[in-house]
Enzyme design. Structure first.
Site, mmCIF file in Angstrom:
data_model
loop_
_atom_site.group_PDB
_atom_site.id
_atom_site.type_symbol
_atom_site.label_atom_id
_atom_site.label_comp_id
_atom_site.label_asym_id
_atom_site.label_seq_id
_atom_site.Cartn_x
_atom_site.Cartn_y
_atom_site.Cartn_z
ATOM 1 N N SER A 183 0.837 -1.206 0.000
ATOM 2 C CA SER A 183 0.000 0.000 0.000
ATOM 3 C C SER A 183 0.870 1.254 0.000
ATOM 4 O O SER A 183 1.664 1.452 -0.916
ATOM 5 C CB SER A 183 -0.955 -0.050 1.190
ATOM 6 O OG SER A 183 -1.945 0.958 1.104
ATOM 7 N N ASP A 229 -8.951 -4.362 -6.161
ATOM 8 C CA ASP A 229 -8.467 -3.325 -5.248
ATOM 9 C C ASP A 229 -9.329 -2.069 -5.388
ATOM 10 O O ASP A 229 -9.370 -1.449 -6.450
ATOM 11 C CB ASP A 229 -7.006 -3.007 -5.571
ATOM 12 C CG ASP A 229 -6.328 -2.177 -4.494
ATOM 13 O OD1 ASP A 229 -7.036 -1.460 -3.755
ATOM 14 O OD2 ASP A 229 -5.085 -2.238 -4.395
ATOM 15 N N HIS A 261 -7.062 -5.230 -2.122
ATOM 16 C CA HIS A 261 -5.955 -4.392 -1.681
ATOM 17 C C HIS A 261 -5.183 -5.053 -0.543
ATOM 18 O O HIS A 261 -3.972 -4.847 -0.402
ATOM 19 C CB HIS A 261 -6.498 -3.030 -1.222
ATOM 20 C CG HIS A 261 -5.438 -2.070 -0.799
ATOM 21 N ND1 HIS A 261 -4.575 -1.473 -1.696
ATOM 22 C CD2 HIS A 261 -5.085 -1.588 0.437
ATOM 23 C CE1 HIS A 261 -3.744 -0.676 -1.043
ATOM 24 N NE2 HIS A 261 -4.039 -0.727 0.249
#
Length: 314
Positions: A183, A229, A261
């Site tokens: 991330s 995601d 994600h």
């Protein structure tokens, strides 16, 4: 190289003087042929050693699909905790490393978690990568809210600590380093690669960064995104990251199928398989792993899409 001795023709043999002189000449000829054969044999024996010396960084047995998909590789792994109070520039973490020193030094990788997350969210990568022959440092960041540029600096600070001050620094080849992150840590991975071109590999995992253009990066980069995601959609993050990397760069884009994600936060065979192959190929220059990256992997139950520059040039 095979040497073919020249043998005398029947005419020259028949015209050779008889007696002791002829006998001595024949003995000399035989001795010469034996010496030539011995030299050729020695040359043949020496070739495998010379080939092995071409890459002194190979670690572990020849890879197979099952070996890179396995939960653990061939190395036993130890770990040590690093307190945030003993470091500067990042928030401490955990170092995972091959227990044996018989194979010499290893390449090293620092890994950052994402926004609001701790190293526990990426901890599974520590022993999984280390057991394949790397020193791995999963880190905590200074605060869980740190942005990608800060996480990039912290990844580099972690590598500096790892190679200069850590208890395992003697096990690391300082010329063979890489970065990974999830991330915002993935966005930080790109920041770190941009700031330190000497890095040998970078792998952002479902990366997030408002900067989507990275033409300055010269580090071989594997961008991993996820088709489902919604936090860092591939159309606005991973795909532009990959497309903006120089066309001359060794680079690849892996889009996970039926993934989110947060898929990199739990043990994932596809992420591990291609991360190991990428790190081995570019940190260790181990071309035995090229087979898993080129030809381009085809879509499957776990791969939505894979793009890449093949064959690799580094």
């Amino acid at each position: 190289m095979q040497l073919t001795p020249t043998t005398p023709s029947p005419t020259s043999a028949a015209s050779a003087p008889a007696g002791r002189s002829g006998t001595r000449r024949r003995r000399t000829l035989v001795a010469g042929l034996l010496a030539t054969a011995a030299a050729a044999a020695l040359t043949t024996v020496a070739v495998p050693g010379a080939q092995a010396a071409d890459n002194p960084y190979e670690r572990g047995p020849a890879p197979t699909t099952s070996s890179i998909e396995a939960v653990r590789g061939s190395y036993a792994v130890s770990q040590t905790s690093v307190s945030s109070l003993s470091v500067t520039g990042f928030g401490g973490g955990t170092i995972y490393y091959p227990t044996s020193t018989a194979d010499g030094t290893f390449g090293a990788v620092a890994i950052s978690p994402g926004f609001t997350a701790y190293q526990s969210s990426i901890a599974w990568l520590g022993p999984r990568l280390a057991s394949q022959g790397f020193v791995v440092f999963t880190i905590d960041t200074n605060t869980t809210l740190d942005q990608p540029d800060s996480r990039g600096r912290q990844l580099l600070a972690a590598l500096d600590y790892l190679t200069q001050r850590s208890s395992v620094r003697g096990r690391i080849d300082t010329s063979r380093l890489g970065v990974m992150g999830h991330s915002m840590g993935g966005g930080g991975t790109l920041e770190a690669a941009k700031s330190r071109p000497s890095l040998q590999a970078a792998i952002p995992l479902t990366g997030w960064n408002l900067d989507t253009s990275w033409p300055e990066i010269t580090t071989p980069t594997l961008v991993i995104g996820a088709d489902g995601d919604t936090v860092a959609p591939v159309a606005s993050h991973s795909e532009p990251f990959y497309q903006s990397l120089p066309s001359s760069l060794d680079k690849a884009y892996l889009e996970l199928n039926n993934a989110s994600h947060f898929t990199p936060n739990t043990s994932d065979t596809t992420i591990a398989k291609y991360s190991i192959s990428w790190l081995k190929r570019f940190i260790d220059n181990d071309t035995r792993y090229e087979q898993f990256l080129c030809p381009i992997p085809r879509p499957s139950l776990t791969i939505e899409e894979y793009r890449g520059t093949c064959p690799h040039t580094s």
